[in-house]
Design a protein around this motif. Sequence first.
Motif, short mmCIF file in Angstrom:
data_model
loop_
_atom_site.label_atom_id
_atom_site.label_comp_id
_atom_site.label_asym_id
_atom_site.label_seq_id
_atom_site.Cartn_x
_atom_site.Cartn_y
_atom_site.Cartn_z
N GLU A 114 -2.23 -8.44 5.05
CA GLU A 114 -0.77 -8.44 4.84
C GLU A 114 -0.11 -7.64 5.97
OE1 GLU A 114 0.17 -6.70 1.01
OE2 GLU A 114 1.99 -5.88 1.92
N CYS A 115 -0.68 -6.46 6.30
CA CYS A 115 -0.08 -5.63 7.35
C CYS A 115 -0.19 -6.30 8.72
CB CYS A 115 -0.79 -4.27 7.42
SG CYS A 115 -0.45 -3.26 5.99
N LYS A 117 -0.09 -9.41 9.19
CA LYS A 117 0.87 -10.54 9.21
C LYS A 117 2.30 -9.98 9.39
CE LYS A 117 1.30 -12.97 5.48
NZ LYS A 117 0.36 -13.20 4.39
N THR A 118 2.65 -8.97 8.56
CA THR A 118 4.05 -8.49 8.59
C THR A 118 4.28 -7.51 9.74
OG1 THR A 118 3.46 -6.60 7.21
CG2 THR A 118 4.14 -8.63 6.08
N ILE A 120 4.48 -4.46 9.53
CA ILE A 120 5.36 -3.36 9.08
C ILE A 120 4.60 -2.03 9.07
CG2 ILE A 120 6.72 -2.45 7.18
CD1 ILE A 120 7.25 -5.37 6.34
#
Length: 329
Positions: A114-115, A117-118, A120
């Motif tokens: 997830e990190c 991909k984003t 953030i």
Amino acid sequence: MSTMETSKDDALYEYPFELTDVPRLSFDDPQANRLIANQKPVVLTGTNLVNSALHWDLNYLKDNIGNSLFTVYQSKNRYFRYYEPRKIPQHKDFKPPTLQAEMNFSEFVDKLKECQKTGIHKLYLQQLLFQNIGERIIKDFISFNWDWINQQKNLNRWGPLSSNLLLIAMAGNITSVHYDEQQNFLAQVRGRKRCLLFSPEQFECLYPYPIHHPHDRQSQVNLENLNLKKFPKSADLEGMQAILEPGDVLYIPVYWWHQIESLPQNGVTISINFWYKVRNFLEESITYPLTTSQKIAIMRNIEKMITDALGNVDEVGPFMQSMVLGRYT
Ligand code: QVQ
Ligand code: ZN
């Protein structure tokens, strides 16, 4: 290009201070053992220390490491500056620079995806090995070259192995410059790391936080953005650097400052460190002149004693200033 850079290192950040290459020697080179005996950094090749882990990747670990919980730090930027939670109560205004969470390995892999991909957050898994992990991993761990590293421990009269930290970082993560009070062999398993090292003599250029501060042992200096007004002596920094490849082992001597960056690449970097306690030099016959490491140990003891005696961290600065300003300055 300096000997350090290779084509894939074009993008290496250029620091505004001198960085000489850490010697890179075969583990059986007498010079390598002389450097370790003299507590100087060296990159050792051919140790086979963690060869039984060189096949580790996220899938293998996820399938074999078991269901125990792992400590994962999360940062809003690429920096991971360690802090001691037990010292936070004395610093009400302290804001932890990273969030710490406990999760099992597959949760970590999901969060990582997830990190990535984003973009953030950055994540850093840092877990003491050997708290009920899967037997395949234990088999790999037992197959480390313990003969060689135990020989190093005995040759150099180190104390016992205190811990092994499994380190899984996202590309770009930086462990901010700090020192440890233990001898350390940092073994690279996957990916590449850029390690900056500064001798204990650079203590005055790196402005460590007060001992009672959660960032004890960490430098207040941001090496990627020097603040010469606040930390004028950081202009005089002179360091060493090493680029670690899988299989390399970096000896980080006790009290040597180090900053570790996971170099950009696809996927995570994996390292395992081997921390050894150092014998209490007060138990040894002291020879003069004292080494810088011994002087730092003395400064730490005095700072702890003053902090404990005053019972109030806000009084420590004024107290020490009254001792030296106009008398020793
Ligand atoms: C890294 C040490 C190094 C690790 C994070 C903590 C480790 C450390 O970023 O490679 O082994 O002493 O500082
Ligand atoms: Zn360290």
